[in-house]
Design an enzyme around this catalytic site. Structure first.
Site, PDB file in Angstrom:
ATOM      1  N   CYS A   1      -7.476  -6.161   3.712  1.00 46.94           N
ATOM      2  CA  CYS A   1      -8.719  -5.599   4.261  1.00 46.94           C
ATOM      3  C   CYS A   1      -9.965  -6.263   3.683  1.00 46.94           C
ATOM      4  CB  CYS A   1      -8.769  -4.095   4.024  1.00 46.94           C
ATOM      5  SG  CYS A   1      -7.424  -3.223   4.843  1.00 46.94           S
TER       6      CYS A   1
ATOM      7  N   HIS B   1     -16.236  -2.062   4.802  1.00 46.90           N
ATOM      8  CA  HIS B   1     -14.933  -2.063   5.474  1.00 46.90           C
ATOM      9  C   HIS B   1     -14.703  -0.676   6.072  1.00 46.90           C
ATOM     10  CE1 HIS B   1     -10.785  -2.257   6.385  1.00 46.90           C
ATOM     11  NE2 HIS B   1     -10.382  -1.582   5.329  1.00 46.90           N
TER      12      HIS B   1
ATOM     13  N   ASN C   1      -8.870   1.588  11.309  1.00 41.91           N
ATOM     14  CA  ASN C   1      -8.923   0.526  10.299  1.00 41.91           C
ATOM     15  C   ASN C   1      -8.303  -0.742  10.898  1.00 41.91           C
ATOM     16  OD1 ASN C   1      -8.572  -1.166   8.126  1.00 41.91           O
ATOM     17  ND2 ASN C   1      -7.751   0.406   6.752  1.00 41.91           N
TER      18      ASN C   1
HETATM   19  O1  UT7 Z   1      -7.928  -0.430   4.256  1.00 46.72           O
HETATM   20  C1  UT7 Z   1      -7.294  -0.376   3.022  1.00 46.72           C
HETATM   21  C2  UT7 Z   1      -7.706   0.783   2.288  1.00 46.72           C
HETATM   22  N1  UT7 Z   1      -7.016   1.986   2.724  1.00 46.72           N
HETATM   23  C3  UT7 Z   1      -7.669   3.097   2.665  1.00 46.72           C
HETATM   24  O2  UT7 Z   1      -8.839   3.099   2.389  1.00 46.72           O
HETATM   25  C4  UT7 Z   1      -6.942   4.411   2.881  1.00 46.72           C
HETATM   26  C5  UT7 Z   1      -7.331   5.333   1.782  1.00 46.72           C
HETATM   27  N2  UT7 Z   1      -6.794   6.663   1.892  1.00 46.72           N
HETATM   28  C6  UT7 Z   1      -7.170   7.527   2.870  1.00 46.72           C
HETATM   29  O3  UT7 Z   1      -7.940   7.192   3.751  1.00 46.72           O
HETATM   30  C7  UT7 Z   1      -6.658   8.936   2.783  1.00 46.72           C
HETATM   31  O4  UT7 Z   1      -6.017   9.140   1.544  1.00 46.72           O
HETATM   32  C8  UT7 Z   1      -5.696   9.304   3.931  1.00 46.72           C
HETATM   33  C9  UT7 Z   1      -6.471   9.428   5.223  1.00 46.72           C
HETATM   34  C10 UT7 Z   1      -4.620   8.253   4.065  1.00 46.72           C
HETATM   35  C11 UT7 Z   1      -5.039  10.648   3.672  1.00 46.72           C
HETATM   36  O5  UT7 Z   1      -6.020  11.646   3.451  1.00 46.72           O
HETATM   37  P1  UT7 Z   1      -5.878  12.649   2.203  1.00 46.72           P
HETATM   38  O6  UT7 Z   1      -6.984  13.605   2.319  1.00 46.72           O
HETATM   39  O7  UT7 Z   1      -5.806  11.788   0.970  1.00 46.72           O
HETATM   40  O8  UT7 Z   1      -4.517  13.379   2.530  1.00 46.72           O
HETATM   41  P2  UT7 Z   1      -3.164  13.398   1.696  1.00 46.72           P
HETATM   42  O9  UT7 Z   1      -2.500  12.069   1.710  1.00 46.72           O
HETATM   43  O10 UT7 Z   1      -3.448  14.038   0.387  1.00 46.72           O
HETATM   44  O11 UT7 Z   1      -2.281  14.374   2.580  1.00 46.72           O
HETATM   45  C12 UT7 Z   1      -2.657  15.750   2.777  1.00 46.72           C
HETATM   46  C13 UT7 Z   1      -1.634  16.414   3.667  1.00 46.72           C
HETATM   47  C14 UT7 Z   1      -0.180  16.167   3.242  1.00 46.72           C
HETATM   48  O12 UT7 Z   1       0.537  17.371   3.439  1.00 46.72           O
HETATM   49  P3  UT7 Z   1       0.916  18.288   2.169  1.00 46.72           P
HETATM   50  O13 UT7 Z   1       1.746  17.399   1.288  1.00 46.72           O
HETATM   51  O14 UT7 Z   1      -0.391  18.665   1.557  1.00 46.72           O
HETATM   52  O15 UT7 Z   1       1.665  19.419   2.811  1.00 46.72           O
HETATM   53  C15 UT7 Z   1       0.311  15.146   4.241  1.00 46.72           C
HETATM   54  O16 UT7 Z   1       1.685  15.214   4.475  1.00 46.72           O
HETATM   55  O17 UT7 Z   1      -1.743  15.901   5.003  1.00 46.72           O
HETATM   56  C16 UT7 Z   1      -0.445  15.537   5.496  1.00 46.72           C
HETATM   57  N3  UT7 Z   1      -0.576  14.442   6.434  1.00 46.72           N
HETATM   58  C17 UT7 Z   1      -0.812  14.604   7.753  1.00 46.72           C
HETATM   59  N4  UT7 Z   1      -0.978  15.707   8.507  1.00 46.72           N
HETATM   60  C18 UT7 Z   1      -1.228  15.532   9.817  1.00 46.72           C
HETATM   61  C19 UT7 Z   1      -0.524  13.107   6.171  1.00 46.72           C
HETATM   62  N5  UT7 Z   1      -0.721  12.410   7.310  1.00 46.72           N
HETATM   63  C20 UT7 Z   1      -0.921  13.313   8.291  1.00 46.72           C
HETATM   64  C21 UT7 Z   1      -1.175  13.199   9.661  1.00 46.72           C
HETATM   65  N6  UT7 Z   1      -1.325  14.334  10.388  1.00 46.72           N
HETATM   66  N7  UT7 Z   1      -1.289  12.014  10.292  1.00 46.72           N
END
Ligand code: UT7
Length: 325
Positions: free
Chosen positions: A115, A252, A282
């Site tokens: 990225c 980004h 992204n």
């Molecule tokens: O370009 C390279 C750089 N990459 C990035 O910048 C990505 C950086 N990270 C992020 O953008 C965020 O961490 C995410 C968008 C990937 C995730 O957001 P988050 O607020 O950190 O959520 P999380 O990973 O802590 O997940 C929260 C909950 C989980 O459920 P439990 O374990 O709390 O029951 C996940 O299983 O959300 C669940 N979850 C989803 N629910 C519905 C994960 N993906 C999804 C989904 N739909 N697509």
């Protein structure tokens, strides 16, 4: 003291026509429009058709950038293509773009910093142009991330999209002050200790397969804001400029929450932040030139504006560049 600067002559971008909304994704993964919008700001993404390869997207973005610059392809003597989703292991996507544009002189190569690829590309082209070895460069970010996603993994497949963007940089003489047009500074970093946070689990030299993207999203998020704000501060310091003097912050486009948290930490006013992640998700190395092109074409970024670009990606790699447009 006078010095050569890499001045932006034009920009362009291209998104494949097929649009996939959050609702469309709900048909095959357990997710919701509400979750995706709330956590990321993404509303839709463009997905390339089977016959639309990264080089095809890159050629279209490059043609748009050349038209915007009022230049012929034959006037380009350097092509740097930032991509992690090349058409083939080799030849490089850059040489395929070069051939597609009808250019048969100069140099073309791919650059892989995920990225952060476009920031690395701008910094690299700037070194070539300011050394005097080349005159005009196309810096392209082009990706078909849809090809390396696990479409059953809701934690990653909802986040990414396909697209391409490009700028034309030209060597021009400046006064050697921050008032010059062009790339004023760039700051690149990497640290391979973070490899497991964001990677693709295949490749020609290991599995002999393409592999799929794996990410510990929460962990990447945790590091992202601190790392990008560090390199943005480096850019301000080395040019003795401040957040107040900045006209546009073009980060980004991975996640709206990361973007707004970084801008806030840097004291950059929200109205100066360009956000396009809602429209295309992204797109990795393509995301910054897509955002730049959007803000130029809608009249926000104008000639003479001070523009900060920054990114973080797999590796980790991260970096910034300050450009007077
Ligand atoms: O370009 C390279 C750089 N990459 C990035 O910048 C990505 C950086 N990270 C992020 O953008 C965020 O961490 C995410 C968008 C990937 C995730 O957001 P988050 O607020 O950190 O959520 P999380 O990973 O802590 O997940 C929260 C909950 C989980 O459920 P439990 O374990 O709390 O029951 C996940 O299983 O959300 C669940 N979850 C989803 N629910 C519905 C994960 N993906 C999804 C989904 N739909 N697509």
């Amino acid at each position: 003291m006078k010095r050569i600067r890499s001045v932006v002559r034009g920009c362009g971008s291209y998104l494949p026509p097929r649009l996939v909304t959050n609702k469309d994704l709900m048909e095959f993964v357990e997710t919701s429009d509400e979750w995706i919008v709330q956590r990321t700001g993404i509303e839709q993404r463009h997905i390339a058709a089977d016959d639309e390869t990264t080089s095809i997207l890159g050629i279209k973005a490059a043609e748009a950038a050349l038209a915007d610059a009022g230049l012929q392809a034959s006037e380009i003597d350097l092509i740097v293509c930032a991509t992690s989703t090349p058409d083939y292991t080799f030849p490089s996507t850059a040489t395929m773009i070069q051939n597609g544009l009808g250019i048969h002189h100069g140099a073309a190569f791919d650059l892989q910093a995920v990225c952060t690829g476009f920031v690395y590309g701008v910094a690299t082209a700037d070194k070539f142009l300011t050394s005097g070895s080349h005159k005009r460069a196309l810096v392209i970010g082009a990706e078909t991330f849809s090809r390396i996603l696990d479409w059953e993994d809701r934690t990653t497949c909802v986040l990414f999209g396909d697209g391409a963007g490009a700028i034309v940089l030209e060597a021009q003489e400046g006064e050697g002050t921050p008032a010059d047009r062009g790339v004023l500074t760039s700051h690149l970093r990497s640290d391979g200790r973070y490899r497991d946070k964001l990677y693709v689990d295949g490749g020609p030299g290991s599995t002999k397969t393409t592999g799929v993207l794996k990410m510990e999203g929460r962990e990447v998020f945790r590091f992202a804001v601190g790392m990008v704000t560090d390199v943005v501060r480096d850019a301000f310091e080395s040019t003795q400029t401040t957040a107040e003097q900045l006209d546009w912050f073009v980060p980004h486009q991975a996640n709206k929450r990361i973007i707004t948290a970084s801008a806030e930490k840097l004291g950059i006013a929200p109205e100066k932040v360009v956000i396009t992640v809602n429209k295309h998700g992204n797109t990795s190395a393509a995301s910054i030139p897509l955002a730049l092109d959007t803000a130029v074409k809608d009249g926000r970024i104008k000639r003479g504006d001070l523009v900060m670009i920054e990114a973080i990606g797999g590796g980790f790699t991260w970096g910034s560049a300050l450009i007077r447009w």
